[in-house]
Design a protein around this motif. Sequence first.
Motif, PDB file in Angstrom:
ATOM      1  N   SER A 114      19.384  16.500  19.469  1.00 30.67           N
ATOM      2  CA  SER A 114      18.609  16.974  20.616  1.00 30.67           C
ATOM      3  C   SER A 114      17.235  17.446  20.158  1.00 30.67           C
ATOM      4  O   SER A 114      16.213  17.092  20.753  1.00 30.67           O
ATOM      5  N   ASN A 115      17.182  18.258  19.130  1.00 32.13           N
ATOM      6  CA  ASN A 115      15.959  18.651  18.436  1.00 32.13           C
ATOM      7  C   ASN A 115      16.172  18.427  16.949  1.00 32.13           C
ATOM      8  O   ASN A 115      17.285  18.580  16.453  1.00 32.13           O
ATOM      9  N   GLY A 116      15.102  18.090  16.253  1.00 29.00           N
ATOM     10  CA  GLY A 116      15.245  17.871  14.822  1.00 29.00           C
ATOM     11  C   GLY A 116      15.370  19.178  14.061  1.00 29.00           C
ATOM     12  O   GLY A 116      16.450  19.536  13.571  1.00 29.00           O
ATOM     13  N   ILE A 117      14.251  19.926  13.957  1.00 30.03           N
ATOM     14  CA  ILE A 117      14.218  21.214  13.262  1.00 30.03           C
ATOM     15  C   ILE A 117      13.601  22.233  14.207  1.00 30.03           C
ATOM     16  O   ILE A 117      12.505  22.016  14.727  1.00 30.03           O
ATOM     17  N   TRP A 118      14.273  23.354  14.408  1.00 29.02           N
ATOM     18  CA  TRP A 118      13.783  24.426  15.278  1.00 29.02           C
ATOM     19  C   TRP A 118      13.597  25.664  14.401  1.00 29.02           C
ATOM     20  O   TRP A 118      14.549  26.153  13.790  1.00 29.02           O
ATOM     21  N   ILE A 119      12.358  26.195  14.334  1.00 28.93           N
ATOM     22  CA  ILE A 119      12.010  27.303  13.445  1.00 28.93           C
ATOM     23  C   ILE A 119      11.486  28.445  14.297  1.00 28.93           C
ATOM     24  O   ILE A 119      10.492  28.283  15.009  1.00 28.93           O
ATOM     25  N   VAL A 120      12.124  29.623  14.233  1.00 31.38           N
ATOM     26  CA  VAL A 120      11.771  30.733  15.106  1.00 31.38           C
ATOM     27  C   VAL A 120      11.806  32.057  14.345  1.00 31.38           C
ATOM     28  O   VAL A 120      12.186  32.123  13.178  1.00 31.38           O
ATOM     29  N   ALA A 121      11.408  33.117  15.070  1.00 32.21           N
ATOM     30  CA  ALA A 121      11.648  34.515  14.673  1.00 32.21           C
ATOM     31  C   ALA A 121      10.965  34.887  13.363  1.00 32.21           C
ATOM     32  O   ALA A 121      11.558  35.515  12.491  1.00 32.21           O
ATOM     33  N   GLY A 146      10.764  16.964  17.693  1.00 35.46           N
ATOM     34  CA  GLY A 146      11.044  16.643  16.312  1.00 35.46           C
ATOM     35  C   GLY A 146      11.119  17.918  15.490  1.00 35.46           C
ATOM     36  O   GLY A 146      12.147  18.247  14.896  1.00 35.46           O
ATOM     37  N   ILE A 147      10.000  18.684  15.472  1.00 32.86           N
ATOM     38  CA  ILE A 147       9.951  19.991  14.818  1.00 32.86           C
ATOM     39  C   ILE A 147       9.318  20.972  15.798  1.00 32.86           C
ATOM     40  O   ILE A 147       8.210  20.723  16.292  1.00 32.86           O
ATOM     41  N   LEU A 148       9.981  22.078  16.065  1.00 38.37           N
ATOM     42  CA  LEU A 148       9.423  23.140  16.899  1.00 38.37           C
ATOM     43  C   LEU A 148       9.238  24.387  16.058  1.00 38.37           C
ATOM     44  O   LEU A 148      10.175  24.856  15.404  1.00 38.37           O
ATOM     45  N   CYS A 149       8.020  24.917  16.081  1.00 41.23           N
ATOM     46  CA  CYS A 149       7.691  26.172  15.406  1.00 41.23           C
ATOM     47  C   CYS A 149       7.329  27.177  16.493  1.00 41.23           C
ATOM     48  O   CYS A 149       6.258  27.091  17.092  1.00 41.23           O
ATOM     49  N   ILE A 162       8.738  10.682  13.174  1.00 39.25           N
ATOM     50  CA  ILE A 162       8.556   9.427  13.904  1.00 39.25           C
ATOM     51  C   ILE A 162       9.518   9.310  15.092  1.00 39.25           C
ATOM     52  O   ILE A 162      10.678   9.693  15.031  1.00 39.25           O
ATOM     53  N   SER A 163       8.965   8.796  16.179  1.00 40.66           N
ATOM     54  CA  SER A 163       9.742   8.350  17.346  1.00 40.66           C
ATOM     55  C   SER A 163      10.629   9.439  17.921  1.00 40.66           C
ATOM     56  O   SER A 163      11.780   9.196  18.293  1.00 40.66           O
ATOM     57  N   ASN A 164      10.087  10.665  18.010  1.00 38.35           N
ATOM     58  CA  ASN A 164      10.810  11.755  18.645  1.00 38.35           C
ATOM     59  C   ASN A 164      10.350  11.926  20.090  1.00 38.35           C
ATOM     60  O   ASN A 164       9.217  11.631  20.438  1.00 38.35           O
TER      61      ASN A 164
END
Length: 243
Positions: A114-121, A146-149, A162-164
Amino acid sequence: DILLTGANSLPVIPGWSIQAAINAAMPGETVSVAPGTYHESIILKSGVNVIGSGFNSTFLEGIRSNSVVTAENVTNSQFEGFQITGCGTNSYDSGVFIWGGNLMVNNNRILGNSNGIWIVAGSSAIVRNNIVQGNGNPPGSGNSYGILCDNASPLIANNLVISNRTVGLRFNRSIASGAQVINNTIVGNQPYGILCETDSTPMIKNNIVVGNGTGIAAYNLPPTTSFNDVWNNSDANYAGSAA
């Protein structure tokens, strides 16, 4: 059973549990995972490295619930050498979910989540040398990345994104202004290659951004951009305050 074969190594082979080895490991030890397919979702631990045998031979397939790899306030640890698929479909579910800490994510292929990498907090994670490909929910299922910061300041370097769907890399909120995006190749993401929102001004340097919907977009403050190769994006190369 998991056997300790050396002062710093806990080996895992197919049919064994990676999570059991992580739980048994002490800080400073490494969980070494042999080639094969492992059907589990795992929670990482500070001070314990988890190293697969390479993403072409070591497959971590989640249980289609929650994130495949979760790191909550994990420090002084490295996660490397896996193909990662099979997260859940809720909004936060990801191939790799990083909450706080400074985990290093290196040399993985993160594919079809659903999401590749999720970076939080407030995380200062290091994300480098990964392939983040084909992640995203079906159209109409909400935004995915793809990547969420989000409110974090990682180093994101030397990745192929690619292709997200719907965004290759998204940066959100002011702490994300400390993020660094260096030497990545960002191709074929729809509708955005890189999207900066809500006071985020990451440093975006030496990236190739091509064949996306919009290459680099910012809809509040402008990011710091230099030496990027941004071309042939179908809607625009730059949009908003990134222009």
